[in-house]
Design a protein around this motif. Structure first.
Motif, short mmCIF file in Angstrom:
data_model
loop_
_atom_site.label_atom_id
_atom_site.label_comp_id
_atom_site.label_asym_id
_atom_site.label_seq_id
_atom_site.Cartn_x
_atom_site.Cartn_y
_atom_site.Cartn_z
N THR A 8 6.55 -7.45 -5.72
CA THR A 8 6.95 -6.48 -4.70
C THR A 8 6.99 -5.07 -5.29
O THR A 8 6.52 -4.11 -4.68
CB THR A 8 8.35 -6.85 -4.14
OG1 THR A 8 8.32 -8.21 -3.74
CG2 THR A 8 8.74 -5.95 -2.99
N GLU A 11 3.41 -3.89 -5.81
CA GLU A 11 2.76 -3.64 -4.52
C GLU A 11 3.23 -2.31 -3.91
O GLU A 11 2.44 -1.51 -3.44
CB GLU A 11 3.05 -4.78 -3.55
CG GLU A 11 2.14 -5.98 -3.72
CD GLU A 11 0.67 -5.59 -3.60
OE1 GLU A 11 0.30 -4.93 -2.61
OE2 GLU A 11 -0.10 -5.94 -4.52
N ARG A 12 4.56 -2.13 -3.95
CA ARG A 12 5.13 -0.91 -3.38
C ARG A 12 4.63 0.32 -4.12
O ARG A 12 4.32 1.35 -3.52
CB ARG A 12 6.66 -0.95 -3.46
CG ARG A 12 7.30 -1.84 -2.42
CD ARG A 12 8.80 -1.86 -2.64
NE ARG A 12 9.45 -2.69 -1.65
CZ ARG A 12 10.72 -3.06 -1.73
NH1 ARG A 12 11.45 -2.70 -2.78
NH2 ARG A 12 11.25 -3.81 -0.79
N THR A 13 4.56 0.22 -5.43
CA THR A 13 4.12 1.37 -6.23
C THR A 13 2.64 1.67 -5.96
O THR A 13 2.24 2.82 -5.81
CB THR A 13 4.35 1.09 -7.73
OG1 THR A 13 5.72 0.74 -7.90
CG2 THR A 13 4.04 2.31 -8.58
N ARG A 16 2.07 3.70 -2.86
CA ARG A 16 2.58 5.07 -2.75
C ARG A 16 1.49 6.09 -3.06
O ARG A 16 0.61 5.83 -3.89
CB ARG A 16 3.76 5.28 -3.72
CG ARG A 16 4.98 4.51 -3.32
CD ARG A 16 6.00 4.45 -4.42
NE ARG A 16 6.68 5.75 -4.63
CZ ARG A 16 7.54 5.98 -5.62
NH1 ARG A 16 7.81 5.03 -6.49
NH2 ARG A 16 8.11 7.15 -5.73
N ASP A 177 15.81 1.53 -3.33
CA ASP A 177 14.80 1.93 -2.34
C ASP A 177 14.53 3.42 -2.45
O ASP A 177 13.39 3.87 -2.34
CB ASP A 177 15.29 1.59 -0.92
CG ASP A 177 15.43 0.11 -0.70
OD1 ASP A 177 14.44 -0.62 -0.93
OD2 ASP A 177 16.53 -0.34 -0.33
N ASN A 209 11.86 3.27 -5.47
CA ASN A 209 10.61 3.17 -4.73
C ASN A 209 10.26 4.48 -4.01
O ASN A 209 9.12 4.71 -3.66
CB ASN A 209 10.70 2.02 -3.73
CG ASN A 209 9.39 1.74 -3.04
OD1 ASN A 209 8.34 1.70 -3.70
ND2 ASN A 209 9.42 1.61 -1.72
#
Lengths: 318, 264
Positions: A8, A11-13, A16, A177, A209
């Protein structure tokens, strides 16, 4: 708070925008990057470089039920509880400051069970952010063991070291977050320069994030490139840059202003005499009613701003 | 402001209990040590030591400060403001200054605490049952880390409500349940070196780890110390008397805290 799965985090990084693009925006636009229920980490420590302007914007935007985390929490914690911004604060110490004694508001909320003050040791908070910043699920440590502080937190494990057999505590990573960080200088891309005490801000920025920077001044990218060693947070971790002069008032910003002691004494008096009702009135007067950030600063007043700024610049005297 | 006077021998200057406490604590520090200081009495004691017998003593603040010299009359409101950084050698992130404890660079941690028990365990988190506390206190800050990883000196006023048989909550570990229980919990180093109060200097029995009177403050009897303590102290047959604060120590302290914010 459970450890975020590595997949996760990656993926989030990946998703961005990490390009060198301008991210300057208004208080309101930055506040829209925070969702109700998010885990929001606050930079600074106690009365220093507290992201007051960003908290002001979130409270005005009506954000609710955030989990807040910070190294040490001062009266911004009271404001979060009373406004409903958060009823769950993870931190190592929580009161306005030693010279003002216990927070009556923190006491009222936590002793009645209306809000949670989740207590970790100072180093544990730091190592949890650092693990998050390093992309590992935990950090081993040698403190907190044998204490009741350890008994009251969830998510740690003890293990025997596979190399030495010693007892170690494993502290779960924190990947907030959102991180809110106030700095002295930042360019439009988010290259943030911090003078003086750094606290846990670099780890928080790396772990989070999304990162919202409020800054005393927005400077040119050329100015940043003339002293790149002063840049503590790189642009690709940053999602928003908001210009907020005196953005930590009534707390301090190293080399720019010291704490606004008159304002802090007045706030302590409000909480001591009127408790949470006093904080509610304070929020109306200073957070909800002002038209803009200048309106907030008007409540503090020019005389106190000049005094705090004069004291603040003294770090550069010989 | 009411002044809380201790009772000095007839031939010395009068001093307050807080001044006595600060001066006694400063004398426990040694030249060349690296000391983690808090705010108030602990900082004043470390600074006083620098200006008397320990000029080579290094102060660390948990805000991330290595080796500052505090300006008289400008005491910082916490360990995290710019006043803490005056003439410092280095500023580092909080986590890194705390990791110096874990690495073993720190000789002494200087602590206070709302409650202390017979094994030197400290409570700064809850009075009463933690699930339904009578008072929620501010918490550990770096206290737990300092007490877990370094030898500590505790400086506190000597009151029965503070010196309790068993703390309501162990925020910062002393010798836990005595004997070798501290090491068995995963804390092989550190422990409470000395408890300094306005009535006595206290240490711990090397085997049982029970608190013991090491010296009495001037004009104080062992019975008075015991009467102000909520558990049975170990009292050796011959307890020495500590030296009263000197005029020099008092003068330096007056200069450091002219408004008597911490030494009233």
């Amino acid at each position: 708070m459970a450890v975020t799965p590595y997949e996760t985090i990656r993926e989030r990084t990946r998703a961005r925008d990490r390009s060198l693009t301008e991210k300057v925006m208004s208080f309101e636009e930055a506040a829209a990057l925070v969702k109700d229920g998010d885990h929001v980490a606050l930079g600074g420590c106690t009365l220093s470089r507290t992201p007051i302007a960003a908290i002001w914007a979130l409270i005005r935007a009506g954000r609710k039920d955030l989990v807040l985390s910070r190294s040490i929490t001062s009266n911004e914690g009271d404001l979060a509880y009373v406004s409903g911004l958060s009823s769950h604060i993870m931190t190592s110490w929580f009161a306005q400051g030693i010279v003002w004694g216990l927070s009556k508001v923190m006491r009222a909320y936590t002793e009645s069970g209306r809000a949670e003050f989740e207590e970790w040791s100072h180093m544990a908070m730091g190592l949890r952010y650092r693990a998050g910043a390093m992309g590992v699920p935990f950090m081993p440590a040698r403190s907190m063991m044998g204490s009741n502080v350890l008994d009251r937190v969830a998510g740690t494990k003890e293990m025997d070291c596979p190399f030495t057999g010693e007892r170690l505590l494993l502290l779960p990573a924190l990947n907030p977050d959102v991180a809110l960080i106030h700095v002295q200088r930042c360019d439009a891309y988010g290259n943030a320069q911090i003078d003086g005490l750094q606290f846990m801000d670099i780890d928080i920025a790396m772990a989070a994030n999304r990162v919202i920077i409020t800054t005393e001044r927005i400077v040119s990218n050329d100015q940043i490139r003339r002293a790149p060693d002063q840049t503590k947070i790189p642009f690709f971790t940053v999602d928003a840059v908001v210009e907020a002069p005196y953005g930590s008032a009534p707390h301090e910003c190293y080399g720019v202003y010291e704490p606004f002691f008159n304002e802090l004494d007045a706030y302590a008096k409000i909480t001591a005499t009127e408790g949470e009702e006093g904080v509610r009135k304070y929020l109306d007067r200073c957070f909800y009613e002002p038209e803009d950030w200048a309106g907030y600063l008007s409540h503090i007043g020019v005389a106190d701003i000049l005094d705090a700024a004069k004291r603040g610049r003294r770090v550069y005297d010989d | 402001m009411t002044t809380d006077l201790a009772t000095p021998p007839a031939d010395t200057k009068p001093y307050t209990k807080s001044q006595l406490l600060t001066i006694s604590a400063s004398r426990v520090l040694e030249d060349g040590q690296i000391v983690f200081a808090g705010i108030g009495i602990t900082l004043l004691a470390a600074t006083l030591a620098q200006r008397t017998h320990a000029p080579g003593l290094t102060i660390l603040f948990e805000g991330g400060v290595i080796g500052p010299f505090i300006q008289p009359g400008e005491l910082p409101p916490s360990t995290n403001e710019q006043r803490c950084t005056r003439r410092a050698n280095m500023l580092v992130p909080i986590t890194d200054v705390l990791l110096l404890l874990q690495r073993g660079y720190v000789d002494i941690g200087f602590m206070g605490g709302a409650q202390i028990d017979r094994y030197g365990n400290l409570n700064s988190s809850y009075i009463g049952d933690p699930d339904m506390p009578k008072t929620r206190l501010p918490g550990t800050g770096g206290g737990n880390d300092i007490a877990s990883l370094a030898e500590i000196i505790v400086a506190t006023k000597h009151e029965k409500r503070r010196f309790v048989e068993k703390v309501d909550f162990v925020t910062s570990p002393g010798f836990i349940d005595g004997g070798d229980s501290r090491a068995r919990c995963g804390l092989p180093y550190g422990g409470v070196k000395k408890v300094v109060t306005d009535l006595a200097l206290l240490g711990f029995d090397p085997d049982t780890k029970l608190m013991r009177i090491d010296a009495l403050q001037p004009g104080v009897t062992a019975e008075e110390v015991q009467d102000n303590t909520g558990f049975d102290l170990v009292i050796p047959d011959d307890v020495p008397i500590a030296e009263a604060p000197t005029a020099t120590e008092l003068a330096i302290l007056e200069n450091l805290d002219p408004e008597r914010l911490y030494t009233h």
